[in-house]
Each structure stands twice: as structure tokens, then as C-alpha cells.
Design a protein around this motif. Sequence first.
Motif, short mmCIF file in Angstrom:
data_model
loop_
_atom_site.label_atom_id
_atom_site.label_comp_id
_atom_site.label_asym_id
_atom_site.label_seq_id
_atom_site.Cartn_x
_atom_site.Cartn_y
_atom_site.Cartn_z
N ALA A 43 0.84 -1.20 0.00
CA ALA A 43 0.00 0.00 0.00
C ALA A 43 0.88 1.25 0.00
N LEU A 44 2.00 1.20 0.68
CA LEU A 44 2.92 2.35 0.69
C LEU A 44 3.51 2.56 -0.70
N TRP A 45 3.88 1.46 -1.33
CA TRP A 45 4.41 1.56 -2.69
C TRP A 45 3.33 2.11 -3.64
N GLU A 46 2.10 1.69 -3.45
CA GLU A 46 1.02 2.21 -4.29
C GLU A 46 0.84 3.72 -4.11
N LYS A 47 1.01 4.18 -2.88
CA LYS A 47 0.93 5.62 -2.63
C LYS A 47 2.04 6.34 -3.39
N ILE A 48 3.24 5.79 -3.28
CA ILE A 48 4.39 6.37 -3.97
C ILE A 48 4.12 6.41 -5.48
N GLN A 49 3.62 5.29 -6.00
CA GLN A 49 3.32 5.21 -7.42
C GLN A 49 2.30 6.24 -7.85
N LYS A 50 1.25 6.33 -7.05
CA LYS A 50 0.14 7.20 -7.41
C LYS A 50 0.59 8.66 -7.51
N TYR A 51 1.25 9.13 -6.44
CA TYR A 51 1.67 10.53 -6.43
C TYR A 51 2.69 10.82 -7.53
N LEU A 52 3.69 9.95 -7.63
CA LEU A 52 4.75 10.20 -8.61
C LEU A 52 4.21 10.10 -10.03
N ASP A 53 3.36 9.11 -10.25
CA ASP A 53 2.80 8.94 -11.60
C ASP A 53 2.06 10.20 -12.03
N ASP A 54 1.28 10.76 -11.10
CA ASP A 54 0.58 12.02 -11.40
C ASP A 54 1.58 13.12 -11.74
N MET A 55 2.65 13.19 -10.97
CA MET A 55 3.63 14.25 -11.20
C MET A 55 4.36 14.06 -12.54
N PHE A 56 4.65 12.80 -12.87
CA PHE A 56 5.29 12.53 -14.17
C PHE A 56 4.36 12.95 -15.31
N LYS A 57 3.10 12.60 -15.18
CA LYS A 57 2.13 12.93 -16.24
C LYS A 57 2.00 14.45 -16.38
N GLU A 58 1.96 15.12 -15.21
CA GLU A 58 1.85 16.59 -15.25
C GLU A 58 3.03 17.23 -15.96
N THR A 59 4.18 16.56 -15.92
CA THR A 59 5.35 17.12 -16.58
C THR A 59 5.55 16.50 -17.97
N GLY A 60 4.46 15.93 -18.50
CA GLY A 60 4.49 15.54 -19.91
C GLY A 60 4.94 14.12 -20.23
N HIS A 61 5.08 13.29 -19.21
CA HIS A 61 5.57 11.94 -19.47
C HIS A 61 4.43 10.95 -19.66
N VAL A 62 4.73 9.86 -20.37
CA VAL A 62 3.75 8.80 -20.57
C VAL A 62 4.36 7.47 -20.15
N ASN A 63 3.51 6.52 -19.81
CA ASN A 63 4.00 5.21 -19.40
C ASN A 63 4.02 4.22 -20.56
N ALA A 64 4.97 3.31 -20.51
CA ALA A 64 5.06 2.22 -21.49
C ALA A 64 5.68 1.03 -20.78
N TYR A 65 5.79 -0.08 -21.52
CA TYR A 65 6.42 -1.24 -20.89
C TYR A 65 7.33 -1.97 -21.87
N PHE A 66 8.53 -2.26 -21.41
CA PHE A 66 9.54 -2.96 -22.21
C PHE A 66 9.83 -4.33 -21.59
N PRO A 67 10.43 -5.24 -22.38
CA PRO A 67 10.60 -6.62 -21.89
C PRO A 67 11.55 -6.75 -20.70
N LEU A 68 11.30 -7.81 -19.97
CA LEU A 68 12.12 -8.17 -18.81
C LEU A 68 13.49 -8.66 -19.26
N PHE A 69 13.54 -9.29 -20.45
CA PHE A 69 14.79 -9.90 -20.92
C PHE A 69 15.53 -9.00 -21.90
N ILE A 70 16.84 -8.98 -21.75
CA ILE A 70 17.67 -8.17 -22.62
C ILE A 70 18.74 -9.06 -23.26
N PRO A 71 18.84 -9.05 -24.59
CA PRO A 71 19.87 -9.86 -25.24
C PRO A 71 21.26 -9.48 -24.73
#
Length: 476
Positions: A43-71
Amino acid sequence: MAERITKRETDYSKWYTDIIIQGKLADYSPVKGCMVIRPTGYALWEKIQKYLDDMFKETGHVNAYFPLFIPESFMEKEAEHVKGFSPECAVVTHGGGAKLEENLYVRPTSETIIWSMYKKWIMSYRDLPILINQWANVVRWEMRTRLFLRTTEFLWQEGHTAHATYEEAEEETLKILEVYRKFAEDYMAIPVLIGKKSESEKFAGAKHTYCIEAMMQDKKALQSGTSHNLGQNFAKAFDVKFQDKDGSRKLVWATSWGVSTRLVGALIMVHSDDNGLVLPPKMATNQIVIIPIWKSDDQKEKVLNLADNIKKDLCQDCSVILDDRDQYKPGYKYSEWELQGIPLRIEIGPRDVENNQVVIVRRDTREKIFVPVIELRNKINNLLVVMQKEMLDKAKAMREEFTFMINDYNEFKKVIDEPGGFLYSHWCGSVECERKVKDDTKATIRLIPFEKKKEKGTCLVCGEKSEGRVVFGKAY
RNA sequence: CGGGGCGUAGCGCAGCCUGGCAGCGCGUACCGUUCGGGACGGUAAGGUCGGAGGUUCAAAUCCUCUCGCCCCGACCA
């Protein structure tokens, strides 16, 4: 009787572990070095995520996802990067029962795989900037782990941006650093120093690294977030170029930045006490717990009736729990909720019903306050704001108490050992002197502060000229 | 990888030296009394003693091997 938490002065390290295990924030897993984050901790991590995610979005950032594995070959493309990360990587050699053509690294960080994609996506200056963040897990095969502070697998966010100019990348790096600073102070109530890392402490593959550093209650420093200006290192490694307005092809400029579940560790170590977790109101899932107290059934009805009404009233502003479990006595509940760090406790008993008042207890100061029911909602809202502020002030005061200006190396050695803290000293800028301090005292340069004053001095170690002080400390 | 500690009931531990019924506390379930700072009494459930091999009439205990975890250090967010 449940077991007590080890006192901070007895064994700070044990205290930290006790808070986490007894507070049910996390548990040791069957896999060495890995932890299970339990609902209370998550729940603490979710709080951190929620606030920071909002702040990132406010500053123009978007979320994406890349693979776990790297050649494997990707990891090897940037020399400094591979040197820094290879030794601590987990590598997959088999899949589907067969040996793989090429080994796959479990990501320790995602610069390489992301920049391999940016090469496909960036053609023109019109494609820039790219401002992507991802919430992910990463794996670093550390030799020694500690709950939340350093686990083999951990959760984090990593921002990876691409820009047309150095100036723009630098601006981004600093913008994110400010987001981190603001989040740490305004939400987690953790005061942080901001500044630049020395060459030896910077990120493997970065041009330079900025960071936020916080002081824990044992006076050790915790690097709580980093923002890297990667220059053109990864653009070169992955051949990422764009055509500019004037038609010329140029290498792209990069940044990356991240904070991790380590922040949960910071939250614990900055605020908590010998009775358990202490959370600033903004970080608590529930701000208030109501503990009803009764003897007879008649009292029970009256008390619960008032408690219900109060809960409904307060729920308009914050999250409230009514702990009406019958199998535990009030004293037990007090301890249990203190362990969980809930900011405010409201006690309602027969006497309170009679007097039309309640008792509020602050988690941070444990101060008891008697409040008439009619004033309760205002008082609560006021208290939550006050607590948020006072917790930051308290942490700041502690940091200031253990911040010293040190000019003499012998004195430095003494002070870093006892009482410890942040030591502002002159440094000539050489790796050798930095190394010597570390070998002698275990202290490292935590950062070169932005507010560094032009001040003539001589290096703590070698006596050469210095233009200003840097911050030394023992780090986690 | 070096140093230290530990594997026995869900958790914390005792028993091991000196081999002989596997125990204690907490927790859990049920009943009763309690309830403004971690309540009390009673009853009950709960065990491959980390694993393998050996010695022995007999092994939690002695011997050999092995696996794992935690703490301290080097490394690191």
C-alpha cells in the motif's frame, strides 16, 4: 503478549527489521535475497506510485512497458554500462528445455533495450522529445540484501527520455530531480539534499548523475533517487540519430531517472519509533482508526452509534477505519495500530458519549487531545496538516543537528564515527582523495551540493586548492 | 567470497555436553469471566527435530557429508 520491537538504541538494524516484519510490511521469501511485499507494505508503494505517476504525467511523461529480458549483446554495447552492471546480473541460458542461441539478461535497468527501440522510433527532430516512463521490476544480484533497501528483485520506475539537444536533456534531468525533491518533502515528509554525484559514484554509462540524499535516524545517508544525464553514450552505442531542421543528422541526447521500493525503507527509517511505523498522513492508506470502548451491551450500543456517526462524518475528508472487533481489548488495538503507523487514533468510550467528546491520539507525538464532537472534523483536518508539516520539520531539525562543517581530517575521522552525519568538507576533486576517505572512514561523497558556495579552501586529505565544500557521509 | 549465528509445532525458543516417552512460551479454536495502554482461567488441536548416510538394542542428542537462512564485511538503488 506479542513480541516487542527491538529499541533503536539497542540495535538499529534489528529495529528496522522488526518494524517491517512485525508491522507486516514484508516477509522473507523462499528465494534468497528476495522479499514478499505484504499488503501493508505494498500500500505504501502504491501511494508512492500514485503521487509520482501524477507528477510525471503533469510534466508531460507517458507510461510504457519494455521486456524483462535483454539480449546479452545489447548489454555489451555501452562499455561503462556493461562494466558497471554485468557482475550483478542474472542471466537466462535456457528456455523451453533448450539452450538459447543468445543468453538473455534479466534487466538490471532498461537503457539498452529501450534505446534499441528508440533507434526504430526516432527519425526526425519532429519525433523528439520522447518522454517515457515505465513501472517495472528489475534484478540485481547483490551480495548482501536488506528488506526494501536492497533486495535482489525490486520494484521501481525508470524514466527514459530522448532529446534533440544537450540543453534540453539537462533541463529534463533537473526537472525530474525537482519532482523527486518535491515528492520526498511534500508527501513523504523526508527532507533531502539535492546535488550531483562525483565521478566514482555516478551511474554506469552516464555523463553525470544528480541525486536526492536523505539522512536516516542512525545518521546514515540513503540515496533516495537519481536522475542521470546520459549524454550521447547510449545514442552512440545504439546508433540513434535524427535529422535536424537544417537537414544534418545528429546523435540523440538521453536521460534516465528512477526511484525504487527503497523509498519505503526511507519512510520507515526517517519517521518510525520504538512502537512501530510512523507515517505522514499523506502516505497512510487510512489516516484514522476509531477504537470504541465499552463494558456493558448498553454501552456498546451507545458507543458504536457515536463511532458510526463520527466515521461517516470524517469519511468525507479522509479514510477512516472503525475497529469494533470484540476479541481484543482497547490496549491491544492501540499497540496494533501504532505498529501500522496510522496517523490518528480516536478513542470513544462511555465517558466520551456522556460528555459528547472524544480522545484523539497523534501517532507521531503520542499526544492525547480531548475534543468536543462538534469540533472534531475541523480539528482532525487541521491535525493532519500539522502532522504532515511537523514530521518534515522534525526530520529536518535532526539532519541539521548532525550536519557539520569540517576542515581538519583528524576531526573528520572523529565526527564521522561519532556522532556521524553529513560532513561538509573541502575536496580537491581527485579520485584518490575520495578513495582514501572511503578506505579510512567508510564515508563517501554523497553529493556535490547545488547550493555549493564559492569558498576557497584546501582539500581535507591532500591540502590542494578547493573551490567549495562537498557532502560526506556513510551510506546505505 | 571472508567472519559470526541459526535450522525442533504457525512464531520465538529449551532439550544436545552426559543417547532412553519431543517439551515450554506466544499464537490458534472452543467455553466462561473481562474491556479507557498489549486481560485471565479452563479445555483442545497442532511435530518427516532442515536433508542424506553412519554408529547403536535405541539418535533431536554422537560421527560424516550436505542443503538452507539470518547478521557483519567487500559490492550496490
